[in-house]
Motif scaffolding. Structure first.
Motif, PDB file in Angstrom:
ATOM      1  N   TRP A   1      -5.806  -6.708   4.228  1.00 14.65           N
ATOM      2  CA  TRP A   1      -4.945  -5.857   5.063  1.00 14.65           C
ATOM      3  C   TRP A   1      -4.390  -6.606   6.264  1.00 14.65           C
ATOM      4  O   TRP A   1      -3.227  -6.377   6.652  1.00 14.65           O
ATOM      5  CB  TRP A   1      -5.697  -4.598   5.500  1.00 14.65           C
ATOM      6  CG  TRP A   1      -6.769  -4.792   6.545  1.00 14.65           C
ATOM      7  CD1 TRP A   1      -8.066  -5.089   6.326  1.00 14.65           C
ATOM      8  CD2 TRP A   1      -6.603  -4.697   7.963  1.00 14.65           C
ATOM      9  NE1 TRP A   1      -8.743  -5.189   7.521  1.00 14.65           N
ATOM     10  CE2 TRP A   1      -7.866  -4.947   8.539  1.00 14.65           C
ATOM     11  CE3 TRP A   1      -5.527  -4.421   8.810  1.00 14.65           C
ATOM     12  CZ2 TRP A   1      -8.081  -4.939   9.918  1.00 14.65           C
ATOM     13  CZ3 TRP A   1      -5.725  -4.402  10.181  1.00 14.65           C
ATOM     14  CH2 TRP A   1      -6.992  -4.661  10.725  1.00 14.65           C
TER      15      TRP A   1
ATOM     16  N   VAL B   1       0.832  -1.200   0.000  1.00 12.61           N
ATOM     17  CA  VAL B   1       0.000   0.000   0.000  1.00 12.61           C
ATOM     18  C   VAL B   1       0.868   1.252   0.000  1.00 12.61           C
ATOM     19  O   VAL B   1       0.543   2.252  -0.643  1.00 12.61           O
ATOM     20  CB  VAL B   1      -0.940  -0.012   1.219  1.00 12.61           C
ATOM     21  CG1 VAL B   1      -1.754   1.266   1.281  1.00 12.61           C
ATOM     22  CG2 VAL B   1      -1.860  -1.219   1.149  1.00 12.61           C
TER      23      VAL B   1
ATOM     24  N   THR C   1     -13.495   5.669   0.661  1.00  9.72           N
ATOM     25  CA  THR C   1     -14.392   4.502   0.601  1.00  9.72           C
ATOM     26  C   THR C   1     -15.661   4.827   1.381  1.00  9.72           C
ATOM     27  O   THR C   1     -15.821   4.414   2.536  1.00  9.72           O
ATOM     28  CB  THR C   1     -13.700   3.258   1.190  1.00  9.72           C
ATOM     29  OG1 THR C   1     -13.272   3.544   2.536  1.00  9.72           O
ATOM     30  CG2 THR C   1     -12.489   2.873   0.359  1.00  9.72           C
TER      31      THR C   1
ATOM     32  N   ILE D   1      -4.871   1.717   6.738  1.00 11.81           N
ATOM     33  CA  ILE D   1      -5.855   1.796   5.658  1.00 11.81           C
ATOM     34  C   ILE D   1      -6.465   0.413   5.469  1.00 11.81           C
ATOM     35  O   ILE D   1      -5.740  -0.591   5.365  1.00 11.81           O
ATOM     36  CB  ILE D   1      -5.188   2.284   4.359  1.00 11.81           C
ATOM     37  CG1 ILE D   1      -4.573   3.676   4.571  1.00 11.81           C
ATOM     38  CG2 ILE D   1      -6.190   2.301   3.206  1.00 11.81           C
ATOM     39  CD1 ILE D   1      -3.653   4.110   3.437  1.00 11.81           C
TER      40      ILE D   1
ATOM     41  N   THR E   1       1.755   3.067  -3.145  1.00 13.62           N
ATOM     42  CA  THR E   1       0.720   3.876  -3.783  1.00 13.62           C
ATOM     43  C   THR E   1       0.491   5.190  -3.050  1.00 13.62           C
ATOM     44  O   THR E   1       0.364   6.248  -3.680  1.00 13.62           O
ATOM     45  CB  THR E   1      -0.605   3.097  -3.859  1.00 13.62           C
ATOM     46  OG1 THR E   1      -0.411   1.926  -4.656  1.00 13.62           O
ATOM     47  CG2 THR E   1      -1.710   3.950  -4.463  1.00 13.62           C
ATOM     48  N   VAL E   2       0.453   5.171  -1.727  1.00 10.95           N
ATOM     49  CA  VAL E   2       0.051   6.377  -0.974  1.00 10.95           C
ATOM     50  C   VAL E   2       1.212   7.111  -0.334  1.00 10.95           C
ATOM     51  O   VAL E   2       1.106   8.307  -0.057  1.00 10.95           O
ATOM     52  CB  VAL E   2      -1.005   6.021   0.096  1.00 10.95           C
ATOM     53  CG1 VAL E   2      -2.248   5.452  -0.545  1.00 10.95           C
ATOM     54  CG2 VAL E   2      -0.450   5.078   1.149  1.00 10.95           C
TER      55      VAL E   2
ATOM     56  N   TYR F   1      -8.405  -2.485   3.510  1.00  9.92           N
ATOM     57  CA  TYR F   1      -8.618  -2.985   2.155  1.00  9.92           C
ATOM     58  C   TYR F   1      -8.621  -4.502   2.239  1.00  9.92           C
ATOM     59  O   TYR F   1      -8.245  -5.093   3.271  1.00  9.92           O
ATOM     60  CB  TYR F   1      -7.506  -2.489   1.214  1.00  9.92           C
ATOM     61  CG  TYR F   1      -6.120  -2.857   1.693  1.00  9.92           C
ATOM     62  CD1 TYR F   1      -5.505  -4.046   1.308  1.00  9.92           C
ATOM     63  CD2 TYR F   1      -5.436  -2.017   2.568  1.00  9.92           C
ATOM     64  CE1 TYR F   1      -4.244  -4.391   1.762  1.00  9.92           C
ATOM     65  CE2 TYR F   1      -4.170  -2.348   3.037  1.00  9.92           C
ATOM     66  CZ  TYR F   1      -3.577  -3.528   2.628  1.00  9.92           C
ATOM     67  OH  TYR F   1      -2.333  -3.870   3.092  1.00  9.92           O
TER      68      TYR F   1
ATOM     69  N   LEU G   1      -8.053   3.812  -2.597  1.00 11.46           N
ATOM     70  CA  LEU G   1      -7.784   3.230  -1.286  1.00 11.46           C
ATOM     71  C   LEU G   1      -8.292   4.105  -0.145  1.00 11.46           C
ATOM     72  O   LEU G   1      -8.755   3.605   0.879  1.00 11.46           O
ATOM     73  CB  LEU G   1      -6.277   3.023  -1.106  1.00 11.46           C
ATOM     74  CG  LEU G   1      -5.634   1.851  -1.842  1.00 11.46           C
ATOM     75  CD1 LEU G   1      -4.117   2.009  -1.859  1.00 11.46           C
ATOM     76  CD2 LEU G   1      -6.015   0.536  -1.174  1.00 11.46           C
ATOM     77  N   LEU G   2      -8.186   5.415  -0.316  1.00 12.08           N
ATOM     78  CA  LEU G   2      -8.444   6.341   0.783  1.00 12.08           C
ATOM     79  C   LEU G   2      -9.909   6.765   0.898  1.00 12.08           C
ATOM     80  O   LEU G   2     -10.378   7.069   2.002  1.00 12.08           O
ATOM     81  CB  LEU G   2      -7.585   7.602   0.609  1.00 12.08           C
ATOM     82  CG  LEU G   2      -6.075   7.399   0.537  1.00 12.08           C
ATOM     83  CD1 LEU G   2      -5.381   8.731   0.285  1.00 12.08           C
ATOM     84  CD2 LEU G   2      -5.545   6.746   1.804  1.00 12.08           C
TER      85      LEU G   2
ATOM     86  N   LYS H   1      -5.346   7.280  -8.261  1.00  8.83           N
ATOM     87  CA  LYS H   1      -5.174   5.879  -7.856  1.00  8.83           C
ATOM     88  C   LYS H   1      -5.170   5.747  -6.336  1.00  8.83           C
ATOM     89  O   LYS H   1      -5.700   4.784  -5.775  1.00  8.83           O
ATOM     90  CB  LYS H   1      -3.880   5.326  -8.437  1.00  8.83           C
ATOM     91  CG  LYS H   1      -3.665   3.845  -8.163  1.00  8.83           C
ATOM     92  CD  LYS H   1      -2.387   3.347  -8.828  1.00  8.83           C
ATOM     93  CE  LYS H   1      -2.163   1.869  -8.544  1.00  8.83           C
ATOM     94  NZ  LYS H   1      -0.911   1.373  -9.176  1.00  8.83           N
ATOM     95  N   ALA H   2      -4.583   6.728  -5.657  1.00 13.12           N
ATOM     96  CA  ALA H   2      -4.550   6.676  -4.194  1.00 13.12           C
ATOM     97  C   ALA H   2      -5.947   6.778  -3.611  1.00 13.12           C
ATOM     98  O   ALA H   2      -6.255   6.154  -2.581  1.00 13.12           O
ATOM     99  CB  ALA H   2      -3.677   7.805  -3.649  1.00 13.12           C
TER     100      ALA H   2
END
Length: 350
Positions: free
Chosen positions: A250, A209, A303, A245, A212-213, A247, A300-301, A296-297
Protein backbone atom coordinates in the motif's frame (compact mmCIF):
# COMPACT_ATOMS: atom_id res chain seq x y z
CA UNK A 1 -24.81 5.76 -14.18
CA UNK A 2 -28.64 5.86 -13.96
CA UNK A 3 -31.27 4.03 -15.99
CA UNK A 4 -34.23 4.70 -13.73
CA UNK A 5 -37.16 2.43 -14.52
CA UNK A 6 -39.10 2.75 -11.25
CA UNK A 7 -39.70 5.76 -9.03
CA UNK A 8 -41.19 5.31 -5.58
CA UNK A 9 -43.09 8.50 -4.75
CA UNK A 10 -43.99 9.32 -1.18
CA UNK A 11 -47.55 10.63 -1.44
CA UNK A 12 -46.70 13.83 0.38
CA UNK A 13 -43.97 14.59 -2.16
CA UNK A 14 -46.53 15.09 -4.91
CA UNK A 15 -47.57 18.38 -3.27
CA UNK A 16 -44.15 19.93 -3.98
CA UNK A 17 -43.36 21.54 -7.35
CA UNK A 18 -39.81 20.18 -7.30
CA UNK A 19 -41.14 16.64 -7.68
CA UNK A 20 -43.07 17.38 -10.84
CA UNK A 21 -42.23 17.42 -14.46
CA UNK A 22 -40.17 20.62 -14.57
CA UNK A 23 -37.42 18.97 -12.52
CA UNK A 24 -37.08 15.41 -11.27
CA UNK A 25 -39.81 13.43 -12.98
CA UNK A 26 -39.05 15.08 -16.32
CA UNK A 27 -35.61 13.49 -16.31
CA UNK A 28 -37.08 9.98 -16.22
CA UNK A 29 -40.33 10.24 -18.20
CA UNK A 30 -40.58 6.52 -18.96
CA UNK A 31 -40.09 5.32 -15.40
CA UNK A 32 -42.92 3.52 -13.63
CA UNK A 33 -44.27 5.67 -10.77
CA UNK A 34 -45.32 3.90 -7.59
CA UNK A 35 -46.94 5.84 -4.74
CA UNK A 36 -45.85 4.79 -1.24
CA UNK A 37 -46.73 5.94 2.25
CA UNK A 38 -43.14 6.51 3.40
CA UNK A 39 -39.83 7.04 1.64
CA UNK A 40 -38.04 5.29 4.51
CA UNK A 41 -39.93 2.00 4.71
CA UNK A 42 -40.96 0.76 1.28
CA UNK A 43 -42.29 -2.81 1.22
CA UNK A 44 -40.23 -5.03 -1.05
CA UNK A 45 -37.33 -2.57 -1.12
CA UNK A 46 -36.07 -1.81 2.38
CA UNK A 47 -35.34 -4.82 4.53
CA UNK A 48 -35.62 -7.26 1.63
CA UNK A 49 -32.65 -9.57 2.08
CA UNK A 50 -33.19 -11.10 -1.35
CA UNK A 51 -32.21 -7.82 -3.01
CA UNK A 52 -28.58 -8.22 -1.99
CA UNK A 53 -27.98 -10.20 -5.19
CA UNK A 54 -29.36 -7.23 -7.16
CA UNK A 55 -27.42 -4.60 -5.19
CA UNK A 56 -26.05 -2.74 -8.23
CA UNK A 57 -29.13 -3.14 -10.43
CA UNK A 58 -31.35 -1.55 -7.78
CA UNK A 59 -28.97 1.40 -7.42
CA UNK A 60 -29.03 1.96 -11.18
CA UNK A 61 -32.75 1.56 -11.82
CA UNK A 62 -34.62 2.71 -8.69
CA UNK A 63 -35.22 6.24 -7.41
CA UNK A 64 -37.14 7.32 -4.32
CA UNK A 65 -38.73 10.76 -3.90
CA UNK A 66 -39.68 11.85 -0.41
CA UNK A 67 -40.20 14.74 1.97
CA UNK A 68 -37.65 15.36 4.68
CA UNK A 69 -39.40 15.55 8.04
CA UNK A 70 -36.62 16.69 10.39
CA UNK A 71 -33.83 19.21 9.89
CA UNK A 72 -31.06 18.63 12.41
CA UNK A 73 -27.78 20.50 12.05
CA UNK A 74 -25.18 18.45 13.89
CA UNK A 75 -21.70 19.50 15.03
CA UNK A 76 -18.83 17.72 13.32
CA UNK A 77 -15.37 19.29 13.60
CA UNK A 78 -13.61 17.04 11.09
CA UNK A 79 -14.72 17.33 7.48
CA UNK A 80 -16.83 20.35 8.39
CA UNK A 81 -17.98 22.36 11.36
CA UNK A 82 -21.54 21.09 10.95
CA UNK A 83 -23.44 18.37 9.12
CA UNK A 84 -26.36 19.96 7.29
CA UNK A 85 -29.65 18.10 6.85
CA UNK A 86 -29.11 16.32 3.55
CA UNK A 87 -31.24 16.72 0.46
CA UNK A 88 -30.59 13.09 -0.47
CA UNK A 89 -29.63 9.74 0.99
CA UNK A 90 -28.22 6.70 -0.72
CA UNK A 91 -26.25 6.53 -3.94
CA UNK A 92 -26.18 5.06 -7.42
CA UNK A 93 -22.57 4.07 -6.89
CA UNK A 94 -21.74 0.98 -4.87
CA UNK A 95 -18.56 1.50 -2.83
CA UNK A 96 -18.10 -1.67 -0.83
CA UNK A 97 -17.16 0.16 2.40
CA UNK A 98 -20.00 2.71 2.39
CA UNK A 99 -21.63 3.12 5.80
CA UNK A 100 -25.04 4.35 4.58
CA UNK A 101 -26.39 0.85 3.75
CA UNK A 102 -25.87 -0.18 7.37
CA UNK A 103 -28.98 1.80 8.23
CA UNK A 104 -31.09 1.19 5.15
CA UNK A 105 -31.40 -2.57 4.93
CA UNK A 106 -30.60 -4.54 1.81
CA UNK A 107 -31.17 -1.90 -0.87
CA UNK A 108 -29.67 1.56 -1.01
CA UNK A 109 -30.77 3.53 -4.10
CA UNK A 110 -30.91 7.32 -4.14
CA UNK A 111 -33.67 8.89 -2.07
CA UNK A 112 -34.11 12.55 -3.00
CA UNK A 113 -36.03 15.07 -0.92
CA UNK A 114 -38.28 17.54 -2.71
CA UNK A 115 -38.64 20.12 0.11
CA UNK A 116 -35.25 21.74 -0.46
CA UNK A 117 -36.43 25.19 0.62
CA UNK A 118 -37.17 23.89 4.13
CA UNK A 119 -33.64 22.45 4.31
CA UNK A 120 -32.15 25.78 3.26
CA UNK A 121 -34.24 27.64 5.84
CA UNK A 122 -32.95 25.37 8.59
CA UNK A 123 -29.33 25.91 7.56
CA UNK A 124 -29.88 29.64 7.18
CA UNK A 125 -31.35 29.93 10.67
CA UNK A 126 -28.48 27.94 12.12
CA UNK A 127 -25.82 29.97 10.33
CA UNK A 128 -27.41 33.23 11.47
CA UNK A 129 -26.92 32.17 15.10
CA UNK A 130 -23.19 31.58 14.74
CA UNK A 131 -20.78 34.28 15.77
CA UNK A 132 -17.56 35.12 13.95
CA UNK A 133 -15.58 32.03 13.01
CA UNK A 134 -12.30 31.50 14.82
CA UNK A 135 -9.59 29.94 12.63
CA UNK A 136 -9.74 26.13 12.77
CA UNK A 137 -8.68 23.19 10.63
CA UNK A 138 -12.13 23.14 9.03
CA UNK A 139 -11.63 26.66 7.67
CA UNK A 140 -9.88 29.83 8.82
CA UNK A 141 -12.84 32.14 8.29
CA UNK A 142 -16.10 30.39 7.32
CA UNK A 143 -18.44 27.98 9.07
CA UNK A 144 -18.36 24.84 6.91
CA UNK A 145 -21.52 22.76 6.36
CA UNK A 146 -21.21 19.26 4.91
CA UNK A 147 -24.14 18.88 2.49
CA UNK A 148 -23.48 15.28 1.42
CA UNK A 149 -23.01 13.10 4.48
CA UNK A 150 -25.30 10.31 3.23
CA UNK A 151 -24.99 10.65 -0.53
CA UNK A 152 -22.62 11.66 -3.31
CA UNK A 153 -23.60 15.19 -4.31
CA UNK A 154 -22.08 14.92 -7.79
CA UNK A 155 -24.40 12.01 -8.54
CA UNK A 156 -27.36 13.73 -6.88
CA UNK A 157 -26.99 16.46 -9.51
CA UNK A 158 -28.00 13.88 -12.15
CA UNK A 159 -31.37 13.52 -10.44
CA UNK A 160 -32.51 17.05 -9.59
CA UNK A 161 -31.60 20.71 -9.35
CA UNK A 162 -31.08 20.37 -5.58
CA UNK A 163 -27.30 20.59 -5.96
CA UNK A 164 -27.29 23.59 -8.30
CA UNK A 165 -29.74 25.44 -6.05
CA UNK A 166 -27.75 24.60 -2.90
CA UNK A 167 -24.51 25.91 -4.42
CA UNK A 168 -26.40 29.12 -5.26
CA UNK A 169 -27.81 29.26 -1.73
CA UNK A 170 -24.35 29.17 -0.15
CA UNK A 171 -23.18 31.99 -2.41
CA UNK A 172 -25.58 34.22 -0.48
CA UNK A 173 -25.07 32.83 3.05
CA UNK A 174 -22.73 35.17 4.96
CA UNK A 175 -19.86 33.55 6.84
CA UNK A 176 -20.59 30.00 5.64
CA UNK A 177 -19.60 27.59 2.90
CA UNK A 178 -20.76 24.18 1.71
CA UNK A 179 -18.59 21.08 1.48
CA UNK A 180 -18.97 17.59 0.07
CA UNK A 181 -16.81 14.58 -0.79
CA UNK A 182 -17.23 12.88 -4.14
CA UNK A 183 -15.98 9.95 -6.19
CA UNK A 184 -17.82 10.95 -9.36
CA UNK A 185 -16.79 13.58 -11.90
CA UNK A 186 -19.89 15.48 -12.99
CA UNK A 187 -18.71 18.33 -15.19
CA UNK A 188 -22.14 19.95 -15.15
CA UNK A 189 -21.10 21.31 -11.73
CA UNK A 190 -18.48 23.46 -13.46
CA UNK A 191 -21.27 25.81 -14.58
CA UNK A 192 -22.73 26.36 -11.08
CA UNK A 193 -20.60 29.44 -10.25
CA UNK A 194 -19.78 28.66 -6.59
CA UNK A 195 -17.63 31.79 -6.13
CA UNK A 196 -15.45 30.04 -3.56
CA UNK A 197 -18.38 29.20 -1.27
CA UNK A 198 -18.44 25.44 -1.97
CA UNK A 199 -15.59 23.03 -1.21
CA UNK A 200 -15.31 19.82 -3.22
CA UNK A 201 -13.29 17.03 -1.61
CA UNK A 202 -12.24 14.53 -4.28
CA UNK A 203 -11.91 11.11 -2.65
CA UNK A 204 -8.81 9.28 -3.83
CA UNK A 205 -7.05 5.96 -3.33
CA UNK A 206 -4.70 3.92 -5.52
CA UNK A 207 -6.53 2.78 -8.65
CA UNK A 208 -5.35 -0.81 -8.11
CA UNK A 209 -7.60 -1.01 -5.05
CA UNK A 210 -10.28 1.41 -6.25
CA UNK A 211 -11.15 -0.87 -9.16
CA UNK A 212 -12.22 -3.49 -6.60
CA UNK A 213 -13.93 -1.44 -3.87
CA UNK A 214 -15.00 1.81 -5.60
CA UNK A 215 -17.72 0.17 -7.68
CA UNK A 216 -19.39 2.34 -10.36
CA UNK A 217 -17.29 5.42 -9.53
CA UNK A 218 -15.20 7.61 -11.82
CA UNK A 219 -11.66 6.23 -12.31
CA UNK A 220 -9.15 7.79 -9.95
CA UNK A 221 -7.24 9.31 -12.86
CA UNK A 222 -10.40 11.05 -14.05
CA UNK A 223 -10.99 12.49 -10.58
CA UNK A 224 -7.42 13.80 -10.46
CA UNK A 225 -7.79 15.21 -13.96
CA UNK A 226 -10.85 17.22 -12.92
CA UNK A 227 -9.24 19.04 -9.98
CA UNK A 228 -7.70 21.90 -11.95
CA UNK A 229 -10.95 22.52 -13.81
CA UNK A 230 -12.98 22.68 -10.60
CA UNK A 231 -10.52 25.13 -9.08
CA UNK A 232 -10.70 27.28 -12.20
CA UNK A 233 -14.52 27.17 -12.01
CA UNK A 234 -14.50 28.75 -8.53
CA UNK A 235 -14.60 25.75 -6.22
CA UNK A 236 -12.26 25.25 -3.33
CA UNK A 237 -10.85 21.76 -3.90
CA UNK A 238 -9.40 19.53 -1.19
CA UNK A 239 -8.40 15.86 -1.25
CA UNK A 240 -10.03 13.13 0.76
CA UNK A 241 -7.74 10.11 1.11
CA UNK A 242 -10.50 7.84 2.30
CA UNK A 243 -10.71 5.12 3.18
CA UNK A 244 -7.07 4.16 3.46
CA UNK A 245 -7.05 0.36 3.15
CA UNK A 246 -3.98 -1.52 4.31
CA UNK A 247 -2.61 -4.33 2.14
CA UNK A 248 0.77 -5.57 0.99
CA UNK A 249 2.33 -2.80 -1.08
CA UNK A 250 0.00 0.00 0.00
CA UNK A 251 2.81 2.48 0.69
CA UNK A 252 4.28 1.98 -2.77
CA UNK A 253 0.89 2.56 -4.35
CA UNK A 254 0.27 5.74 -2.35
CA UNK A 255 3.71 7.06 -3.31
CA UNK A 256 2.74 6.62 -6.96
CA UNK A 257 -0.63 8.29 -6.32
CA UNK A 258 1.02 11.32 -4.74
CA UNK A 259 3.50 11.56 -7.61
CA UNK A 260 0.63 11.44 -10.11
CA UNK A 261 -1.12 14.27 -8.28
CA UNK A 262 2.03 16.37 -8.16
CA UNK A 263 2.51 15.96 -11.92
CA UNK A 264 -1.08 16.95 -12.78
CA UNK A 265 -2.03 19.73 -10.36
CA UNK A 266 -1.75 23.35 -11.47
CA UNK A 267 0.02 25.94 -9.36
CA UNK A 268 -3.39 27.45 -8.56
CA UNK A 269 -4.70 24.09 -7.35
CA UNK A 270 -1.61 23.40 -5.25
CA UNK A 271 -1.78 26.82 -3.58
CA UNK A 272 -5.22 26.14 -2.08
CA UNK A 273 -4.89 22.40 -1.53
CA UNK A 274 -5.46 20.59 1.78
CA UNK A 275 -6.25 16.98 2.59
CA UNK A 276 -8.02 14.79 5.09
CA UNK A 277 -6.98 11.21 5.80
CA UNK A 278 -9.43 8.58 7.04
CA UNK A 279 -8.39 4.97 7.56
CA UNK A 280 -10.91 2.23 6.95
CA UNK A 281 -13.71 1.56 9.41
CA UNK A 282 -15.81 -1.49 8.58
CA UNK A 283 -18.88 -3.18 10.00
CA UNK A 284 -19.90 -6.81 10.56
CA UNK A 285 -23.40 -6.33 9.15
CA UNK A 286 -22.08 -4.64 6.02
CA UNK A 287 -19.50 -7.45 5.74
CA UNK A 288 -22.35 -9.96 5.58
CA UNK A 289 -24.21 -7.88 2.97
CA UNK A 290 -21.08 -7.58 0.83
CA UNK A 291 -20.50 -11.32 0.90
CA UNK A 292 -23.83 -11.62 -0.90
CA UNK A 293 -22.82 -9.49 -3.90
CA UNK A 294 -19.08 -8.67 -3.84
CA UNK A 295 -16.99 -11.11 -1.75
CA UNK A 296 -13.79 -10.09 -3.56
CA UNK A 297 -13.95 -6.70 -1.86
CA UNK A 298 -14.19 -8.31 1.57
CA UNK A 299 -10.78 -9.91 1.10
CA UNK A 300 -9.43 -6.35 1.33
CA UNK A 301 -11.87 -4.87 3.83
CA UNK A 302 -12.33 -7.66 6.38
CA UNK A 303 -8.97 -8.52 7.96
CA UNK A 304 -9.57 -9.64 11.59
CA UNK A 305 -5.86 -10.18 12.12
CA UNK A 306 -5.30 -6.40 11.93
CA UNK A 307 -8.68 -5.10 13.17
CA UNK A 308 -10.44 -4.56 16.50
CA UNK A 309 -13.94 -3.64 17.65
CA UNK A 310 -14.84 0.05 17.75
CA UNK A 311 -17.98 1.84 18.93
CA UNK A 312 -18.65 4.79 16.65
CA UNK A 313 -19.67 8.30 17.71
CA UNK A 314 -23.23 7.35 16.70
CA UNK A 315 -23.15 4.20 18.84
CA UNK A 316 -22.61 1.69 16.05
CA UNK A 317 -20.46 -1.41 16.52
CA UNK A 318 -17.72 -1.28 13.92
CA UNK A 319 -14.20 -2.59 13.38
CA UNK A 320 -11.05 -0.56 12.71
CA UNK A 321 -7.34 -1.21 12.47
CA UNK A 322 -5.87 -2.05 15.86
CA UNK A 323 -4.70 0.72 18.13
CA UNK A 324 -0.94 1.19 17.97
CA UNK A 325 -0.69 -0.61 14.65
CA UNK A 326 -2.98 1.95 13.05
CA UNK A 327 -1.12 4.89 14.58
CA UNK A 328 2.11 3.80 12.93
CA UNK A 329 0.40 3.52 9.54
CA UNK A 330 -1.21 6.96 9.89
CA UNK A 331 2.20 8.46 10.68
CA UNK A 332 3.77 6.66 7.72
CA UNK A 333 1.16 7.99 5.30
CA UNK A 334 1.49 11.54 6.61
CA UNK A 335 5.24 11.38 6.26
CA UNK A 336 4.96 10.06 2.72
CA UNK A 337 2.53 12.84 1.75
CA UNK A 338 4.79 15.50 3.28
CA UNK A 339 7.73 14.25 1.22
CA UNK A 340 5.87 13.88 -2.07
CA UNK A 341 3.48 16.88 -1.78
CA UNK A 342 4.91 19.28 0.83
CA UNK A 343 2.44 22.01 -0.15
CA UNK A 344 -0.56 19.85 0.83
CA UNK A 345 -1.34 20.32 4.54
CA UNK A 346 -3.34 17.61 6.31
CA UNK A 347 -6.40 19.08 7.99
CA UNK A 348 -6.95 15.94 10.07
CA UNK A 349 -6.03 12.25 10.01
CA UNK A 350 -7.32 9.25 11.92
Amino acid sequence: MLRVSRIFLEREALAYPRAHDHDILARFPDAERVEVASHWNIPGLHGNEGLVRDWVRVKRTVLVLGVRKTFPVRPNGRSADFIAPGFASGCAMACAYCYVPRRKGFANPISTFVNLEAIHRAVGRHAAKQGPKKPAQTDPAAWVYDIGENSDVSVDALVSDNVRDTVAFFRTLPGAKASFATKYVNRALLSYDPQGRTRVRFSLMPQRVAKTVDVRTSPVGERIGAINDFVAAGYEVHLNFSPVILYEGWRRDYAELFEQLDDVLSDEAKAQLKAEVIFLTHNALLHEVNLGWHPKAEALLWTPETQEAKTSQMGGENVRYRHGFKGKQVAALRDLLARKMPYCAVRYAF
